[in-house]
Design a protein around this motif. Structure first.
Motif, PDB file in Angstrom:
ATOM      1  N   CYS A 249      -0.109  -2.974  -5.677  1.00 50.65           N
ATOM      2  CA  CYS A 249      -1.458  -3.396  -5.317  1.00 50.65           C
ATOM      3  C   CYS A 249      -2.476  -2.930  -6.349  1.00 50.65           C
ATOM      4  O   CYS A 249      -3.350  -3.683  -6.784  1.00 50.65           O
ATOM      5  N   ASN A 250      -2.348  -1.692  -6.785  1.00 52.66           N
ATOM      6  CA  ASN A 250      -3.311  -1.162  -7.746  1.00 52.66           C
ATOM      7  C   ASN A 250      -3.109  -1.733  -9.145  1.00 52.66           C
ATOM      8  O   ASN A 250      -4.063  -1.826  -9.915  1.00 52.66           O
ATOM      9  N   ALA A 251      -1.899  -2.130  -9.474  1.00 47.81           N
ATOM     10  CA  ALA A 251      -1.686  -2.833 -10.737  1.00 47.81           C
ATOM     11  C   ALA A 251      -2.441  -4.156 -10.731  1.00 47.81           C
ATOM     12  O   ALA A 251      -3.085  -4.532 -11.724  1.00 47.81           O
ATOM     13  N   MET A 252      -2.390  -4.877  -9.605  1.00 45.97           N
ATOM     14  CA  MET A 252      -3.120  -6.142  -9.497  1.00 45.97           C
ATOM     15  C   MET A 252      -4.628  -5.908  -9.538  1.00 45.97           C
ATOM     16  O   MET A 252      -5.372  -6.670 -10.155  1.00 45.97           O
ATOM     17  N   ASP A 253      -5.075  -4.827  -8.893  1.00 47.26           N
ATOM     18  CA  ASP A 253      -6.504  -4.517  -8.931  1.00 47.26           C
ATOM     19  C   ASP A 253      -6.950  -4.128 -10.336  1.00 47.26           C
ATOM     20  O   ASP A 253      -8.073  -4.432 -10.748  1.00 47.26           O
ATOM     21  N   LEU A 254      -6.088  -3.433 -11.086  1.00 40.65           N
ATOM     22  CA  LEU A 254      -6.415  -3.093 -12.472  1.00 40.65           C
ATOM     23  C   LEU A 254      -6.588  -4.355 -13.307  1.00 40.65           C
ATOM     24  O   LEU A 254      -7.499  -4.446 -14.132  1.00 40.65           O
ATOM     25  N   LEU A 255      -5.707  -5.318 -13.102  1.00 40.17           N
ATOM     26  CA  LEU A 255      -5.833  -6.580 -13.823  1.00 40.17           C
ATOM     27  C   LEU A 255      -7.176  -7.234 -13.516  1.00 40.17           C
ATOM     28  O   LEU A 255      -7.897  -7.668 -14.426  1.00 40.17           O
TER      29      LEU A 255
ATOM     30  N   GLU B 220       6.550 -12.277   2.998  1.00 38.42           N
ATOM     31  CA  GLU B 220       7.595 -12.248   1.980  1.00 38.42           C
ATOM     32  C   GLU B 220       7.308 -11.199   0.908  1.00 38.42           C
ATOM     33  O   GLU B 220       8.173 -10.868   0.100  1.00 38.42           O
ATOM     34  N   GLY B 221       6.078 -10.704   0.879  1.00 33.72           N
ATOM     35  CA  GLY B 221       5.710  -9.651  -0.059  1.00 33.72           C
ATOM     36  C   GLY B 221       5.164  -8.464   0.698  1.00 33.72           C
ATOM     37  O   GLY B 221       5.660  -8.098   1.769  1.00 33.72           O
ATOM     38  N   TYR B 222       4.134  -7.866   0.144  1.00 36.84           N
ATOM     39  CA  TYR B 222       3.468  -6.733   0.797  1.00 36.84           C
ATOM     40  C   TYR B 222       2.231  -7.256   1.504  1.00 36.84           C
ATOM     41  O   TYR B 222       1.290  -7.724   0.868  1.00 36.84           O
ATOM     42  N   GLU B 223       2.210  -7.160   2.814  1.00 36.65           N
ATOM     43  CA  GLU B 223       1.072  -7.682   3.583  1.00 36.65           C
ATOM     44  C   GLU B 223      -0.161  -6.790   3.455  1.00 36.65           C
ATOM     45  O   GLU B 223      -1.262  -7.246   3.196  1.00 36.65           O
ATOM     46  N   GLU B 224       0.015  -5.511   3.661  1.00 38.62           N
ATOM     47  CA  GLU B 224      -1.103  -4.580   3.638  1.00 38.62           C
ATOM     48  C   GLU B 224      -0.683  -3.322   2.886  1.00 38.62           C
ATOM     49  O   GLU B 224       0.437  -2.841   3.039  1.00 38.62           O
ATOM     50  N   PHE B 225      -1.590  -2.834   2.066  1.00 37.94           N
ATOM     51  CA  PHE B 225      -1.317  -1.586   1.368  1.00 37.94           C
ATOM     52  C   PHE B 225      -2.625  -0.974   0.888  1.00 37.94           C
ATOM     53  O   PHE B 225      -3.682  -1.569   0.993  1.00 37.94           O
TER      54      PHE B 225
ATOM     55  N   TYR C 142       0.132 -15.433  -4.867  1.00 36.90           N
ATOM     56  CA  TYR C 142      -0.181 -14.016  -4.693  1.00 36.90           C
ATOM     57  C   TYR C 142       1.100 -13.201  -4.549  1.00 36.90           C
ATOM     58  O   TYR C 142       1.240 -12.113  -5.143  1.00 36.90           O
ATOM     59  N   VAL C 143       2.058 -13.711  -3.779  1.00 32.90           N
ATOM     60  CA  VAL C 143       3.339 -13.014  -3.626  1.00 32.90           C
ATOM     61  C   VAL C 143       4.090 -12.990  -4.957  1.00 32.90           C
ATOM     62  O   VAL C 143       4.722 -11.987  -5.318  1.00 32.90           O
ATOM     63  N   ALA C 144       4.009 -14.077  -5.724  1.00 30.07           N
ATOM     64  CA  ALA C 144       4.661 -14.109  -7.040  1.00 30.07           C
ATOM     65  C   ALA C 144       4.076 -13.035  -7.957  1.00 30.07           C
ATOM     66  O   ALA C 144       4.808 -12.397  -8.725  1.00 30.07           O
ATOM     67  N   MET C 145       2.758 -12.820  -7.889  1.00 30.71           N
ATOM     68  CA  MET C 145       2.136 -11.778  -8.707  1.00 30.71           C
ATOM     69  C   MET C 145       2.614 -10.395  -8.270  1.00 30.71           C
ATOM     70  O   MET C 145       2.846  -9.515  -9.105  1.00 30.71           O
ATOM     71  N   GLN C 146       2.774 -10.184  -6.971  1.00 29.78           N
ATOM     72  CA  GLN C 146       3.302  -8.908  -6.497  1.00 29.78           C
ATOM     73  C   GLN C 146       4.697  -8.652  -7.085  1.00 29.78           C
ATOM     74  O   GLN C 146       4.991  -7.545  -7.572  1.00 29.78           O
ATOM     75  N   ARG C 147       5.539  -9.670  -7.028  1.00 38.49           N
ATOM     76  CA  ARG C 147       6.903  -9.502  -7.538  1.00 38.49           C
ATOM     77  C   ARG C 147       6.904  -9.235  -9.041  1.00 38.49           C
ATOM     78  O   ARG C 147       7.711  -8.442  -9.548  1.00 38.49           O
ATOM     79  N   TYR C 148       6.004  -9.898  -9.756  1.00 43.48           N
ATOM     80  CA  TYR C 148       5.896  -9.686 -11.204  1.00 43.48           C
ATOM     81  C   TYR C 148       5.578  -8.224 -11.506  1.00 43.48           C
ATOM     82  O   TYR C 148       6.249  -7.581 -12.334  1.00 43.48           O
TER      83      TYR C 148
END
Length: 419
Positions: free
Chosen positions: A249-255, A93-98, A205-211
């Motif tokens: 993905c990199n925004a989440m990694d920065l967090l 439902e989100g990004y599986e791999e990136f 995790y998918v909710a964080m991607q959408r955020y």
């Protein structure tokens, strides 16, 4: 299609492969005896529960880190290479791999790191010092009259958490939700929870991607002076050579990188000082010793236990053949105490001359881009805590360590002082 690793026979009874289990409470609390035994007896061994090869000596870890052709960073944060089917269904439902900075190889890694080069320059970090000190003092002011506090929740987590929120350009009030989603990501990386819990974590995790996708898309129309604006892809009018998947993905990694390592460093550093009050006294008397002490804290209690690598072709590490398709776990926390590199490596000594070569921030192309920010936050926090909390000591309640395999951290660390 990736080649399947060959079948490995079960380890003999009493071997490191049978005894090593980072999820056991005793190995969460104190993993260093089994690390030391591995370095002496079996520096590279296979772990059936994790289905990975464990690498424990400093020189071998550095050699693997530098061999990016045979040891790929793909899925380097995940204990299990593939999620269970129920989790995979949610992730679709989100990004599986990136491609993220941590989990990529050249040339993608080179392209992504170029974007991050603008994020944590020495000039940008130096400009933050006044802001970090003001925030540190505000946090301490909130509990200083109490004579006791829970270090993690009251300063070690909110200090770097608020700083990275400010840098990303997201409200501090959302840190609690972002932290909850980040813990969902950690649970997915571990892959050891019951299936229903893993599915719940996948939804978070998918909710964080959408955020973060919504945040990045908002910067397209209205750029700001923040890190998320640096990640807006060229394909939607931004300046970053990233796809939207990579930007998210990199925004989440920065967090994660912006608060997780700093939180663990500060809590573990204070814990070391509580165990060595003579060192705390020395740092109070001469704060110029604090930067060197931080490196020794990073060496002794590496916030990142280690990372995984995928083996792209048959390889040999320390005389042990590792087949193509297998995975290795580079145990930084063991390499940092390797007696072949650090004399009397189990001893906490802030006057070491070689402490700076520790592995806590990695080596080579994957050296942590936020290391200067983490050091700056830790330096300021230690200065303020040691100066303002006289008689600093352990609190009445026991400390609790985090159970996550990749991080050496505390869930709670009660402290007390002479109010």
């Amino acid at each position: 299609m990736k080649a399947a690793p060959e079948q490995i026979p079960p380890p003999p009874r009493g071997s490191l492969g049978e005894l090593f289990n980072p999820f056991l409470p005793e190995q969460i609390e104190d993993p260093y005896p089994i690390y030391a035994r591995a370095r002496r007896e079996e520096p590279v061994f296979y772990s059936p529960p994790l289905d990975v090869w464990i690498v424990t000596r400093y020189a071998d870890i550095v050699a693997v880190l530098r061999d990016t052709d045979r040891f790929s960073s793909f899925n380097s944060l995940y204990v299990r290479a593939e999620p269970i089917p129920e989790v995979r269904a949610v992730l679709r439902e989100g990004y599986e791999e990136f491609t993220s900075l941590v989990q990529s190889d050249p040339p993608d890694h080179t392209r992504v790191r170029a974007v991050f080069g603008k994020a944590f320059t020495p000039l940008r970090v130096a400009a933050l010092e006044g802001h970090i000190r003001e925030l540190t003092r505000e946090l301490i002011d909130a509990f200083i009259r109490d004579g006791h506090a829970e270090l993690v929740s009251q300063i070690a987590l909110p200090l770097p958490g608020y700083v990275i929120c400010d840098l990303l350009g997201v409200p501090r009030s959302e840190m609690k939700q972002l932290r909850a989603w980040h813990e969902d990501k950690q649970a997915l990386m571990a892959g050891s929870a019951p299936p229903e819990a893993q599915v719940a974590s996948a939804r978070g995790y998918v909710a964080m991607q959408r955020y973060f996708q919504a945040q990045i898309e908002a910067r397209r129309a209205k750029p700001r002076e923040d890190l998320l604006s640096l990640l807006v892809p060229e394909e939607i009018g931004g300046s970053a050579a990233l796809s939207m998947q990579e930007a998210v993905c990199n925004a989440m990694d920065l967090l994660a990188a912006g608060h997780e390592t700093s939180t663990a460093l500060l809590a573990s550093g204070i814990d070391l000082l509580l165990a060595h009050p003579e060192v705390a006294d020395a740092l109070r008397g001469d704060p110029s010793l604090i930067p060197g002490a931080i490196d020794e804290m990073l060496r002794c209690e590496s916030p990142v236990r280690g990372f995984f690598r995928a083996v792209t072709e048959d390889a040999e590490v320390a005389g042990v053949r590792i087949p193509k398709g297998a995975r290795v776990y580079l145990l930084y926390a063991s390499g940092n105490r390797d007696e072949a590199e650090f004399a009397d490596g189990e001893r906490f000594d802030i006057h070491r001359r070689d402490t700076g070569k520790h592995l806590a921030f990695g080596k080579g192309i994957h050296f942590c881009v936020g290391s200067l920010l983490a050091r700056t936050e830790a330096k300021i926090a230690l200065e303020e805590l040691l100066e303002r909390l006289p008689g600093l000591r352990r609190g009445k309640d026991p400390a609790r360590r985090s159970p996550f395999i990749l991080m050496r951290a505390f869930d709670s660390l009660p402290i007390a002082w002479d109010a």
